[in-house]
Motif scaffolding. Structure first.
Motif, short mmCIF file in Angstrom:
data_model
loop_
_atom_site.label_atom_id
_atom_site.label_comp_id
_atom_site.label_asym_id
_atom_site.label_seq_id
_atom_site.Cartn_x
_atom_site.Cartn_y
_atom_site.Cartn_z
N MET A 74 25.64 59.84 20.97
CA MET A 74 26.85 59.33 20.38
C MET A 74 26.50 58.61 19.08
O MET A 74 25.62 57.77 19.06
N LYS A 75 27.19 58.98 18.01
CA LYS A 75 26.98 58.29 16.75
C LYS A 75 27.73 56.96 16.78
O LYS A 75 28.74 56.83 17.46
N ASN A 76 27.20 55.99 16.03
CA ASN A 76 27.90 54.71 15.99
C ASN A 76 27.61 53.98 14.69
O ASN A 76 26.65 54.31 13.98
N ARG A 77 28.44 53.00 14.40
CA ARG A 77 28.31 52.19 13.19
C ARG A 77 27.82 50.78 13.52
O ARG A 77 27.96 49.86 12.72
N LEU A 78 27.23 50.60 14.68
CA LEU A 78 26.86 49.26 15.13
C LEU A 78 25.88 48.58 14.18
O LEU A 78 26.06 47.40 13.85
N LYS A 79 24.88 49.30 13.72
CA LYS A 79 23.89 48.70 12.82
C LYS A 79 24.54 48.25 11.51
O LYS A 79 24.26 47.16 11.01
N VAL A 80 25.42 49.07 10.97
CA VAL A 80 26.12 48.74 9.72
C VAL A 80 27.02 47.52 9.92
O VAL A 80 27.01 46.59 9.11
N LEU A 81 27.77 47.52 11.00
CA LEU A 81 28.66 46.39 11.28
C LEU A 81 27.87 45.11 11.50
O LEU A 81 28.26 44.04 11.04
N ARG A 82 26.76 45.23 12.20
CA ARG A 82 25.91 44.06 12.46
C ARG A 82 25.42 43.49 11.14
O ARG A 82 25.46 42.27 10.92
N ALA A 83 24.99 44.35 10.23
CA ALA A 83 24.50 43.91 8.92
C ALA A 83 25.63 43.28 8.10
O ALA A 83 25.43 42.25 7.46
N GLU A 84 26.80 43.89 8.14
CA GLU A 84 27.95 43.36 7.39
C GLU A 84 28.32 41.96 7.87
O GLU A 84 28.83 41.16 7.09
N HIS A 85 28.11 41.70 9.15
CA HIS A 85 28.45 40.38 9.72
C HIS A 85 27.24 39.45 9.79
O HIS A 85 27.29 38.40 10.39
N ASP A 86 26.14 39.87 9.14
CA ASP A 86 24.92 39.07 9.06
C ASP A 86 24.43 38.63 10.44
O ASP A 86 24.11 37.46 10.66
N PRO A 97 26.72 53.19 25.16
CA PRO A 97 27.21 52.00 25.85
C PRO A 97 28.20 52.35 26.94
O PRO A 97 28.88 53.38 26.87
N SER A 98 28.27 51.48 27.94
CA SER A 98 29.31 51.64 28.96
C SER A 98 30.66 51.38 28.29
O SER A 98 30.73 50.78 27.21
N LEU A 99 31.72 51.81 28.93
CA LEU A 99 33.05 51.58 28.39
C LEU A 99 33.34 50.09 28.24
O LEU A 99 33.83 49.66 27.18
N PRO A 100 33.03 49.25 29.24
CA PRO A 100 33.27 47.81 29.05
C PRO A 100 32.47 47.24 27.87
O PRO A 100 33.00 46.40 27.13
N LEU A 101 31.25 47.70 27.67
CA LEU A 101 30.45 47.21 26.54
C LEU A 101 31.04 47.69 25.21
O LEU A 101 31.09 46.94 24.24
N ALA A 102 31.52 48.91 25.17
CA ALA A 102 32.15 49.43 23.95
C ALA A 102 33.40 48.62 23.63
O ALA A 102 33.65 48.28 22.46
N LEU A 110 27.16 40.04 23.04
CA LEU A 110 27.62 41.12 23.92
C LEU A 110 27.10 40.98 25.35
O LEU A 110 27.44 41.79 26.21
N ASP A 111 26.26 39.98 25.57
CA ASP A 111 25.68 39.72 26.88
C ASP A 111 24.83 40.89 27.38
O ASP A 111 24.95 41.33 28.52
N VAL A 112 24.00 41.41 26.46
CA VAL A 112 23.03 42.47 26.79
C VAL A 112 21.69 42.07 26.17
O VAL A 112 21.60 41.09 25.45
N SER A 113 20.66 42.86 26.40
CA SER A 113 19.36 42.57 25.81
C SER A 113 19.29 43.09 24.37
O SER A 113 20.05 43.99 23.99
N ARG A 114 18.36 42.55 23.61
CA ARG A 114 18.14 43.04 22.25
C ARG A 114 17.72 44.50 22.29
O ARG A 114 18.09 45.30 21.43
N GLN A 115 16.95 44.86 23.31
CA GLN A 115 16.49 46.24 23.45
C GLN A 115 17.68 47.19 23.65
O GLN A 115 17.66 48.33 23.17
N THR A 116 18.71 46.73 24.34
CA THR A 116 19.91 47.55 24.53
C THR A 116 20.60 47.78 23.20
O THR A 116 21.00 48.90 22.89
#
Length: 65
Positions: free
Chosen positions: A1-13, A40-45, A23-29
């Motif tokens: 699954m493609k995602n924009r998480l890295k971009v959004l994370r950077a935009e929000h510093d 990600p699980s649906l609840p995490l998404a 998000l209550d998950v590990s950094r590795q996740t």
């Protein structure tokens, strides 16, 4: 699954560690999701979408679309 998480994370510093904490998950996740190695699980998404005030489909896209 493609995602924009890295971009959004950077935009929000946010670091991976800080996003993981929010998000209550590990950094590795977070790392695995950003690299497309883990979907990600649906609840995490939903949690990520709420955090960034976006719709799930604005962050995560099916690879076949």
């Amino acid at each position: 699954m493609k995602n924009r998480l890295k971009v959004l994370r950077a935009e929000h510093d946010l670091t991976q560690a800080k996003l993981a904490e929010l998000l209550d998950v590990s950094r590795q996740t977070v790392n695995a999701i950003e690299k497309g190695k883990f979907d990600p699980s649906l609840p995490l998404a939903f949690k990520a979408a709420r955090l960034f005030k976006l719709k799930i489909e604005d962050i995560f896209q099916d690879e076949e679309v």
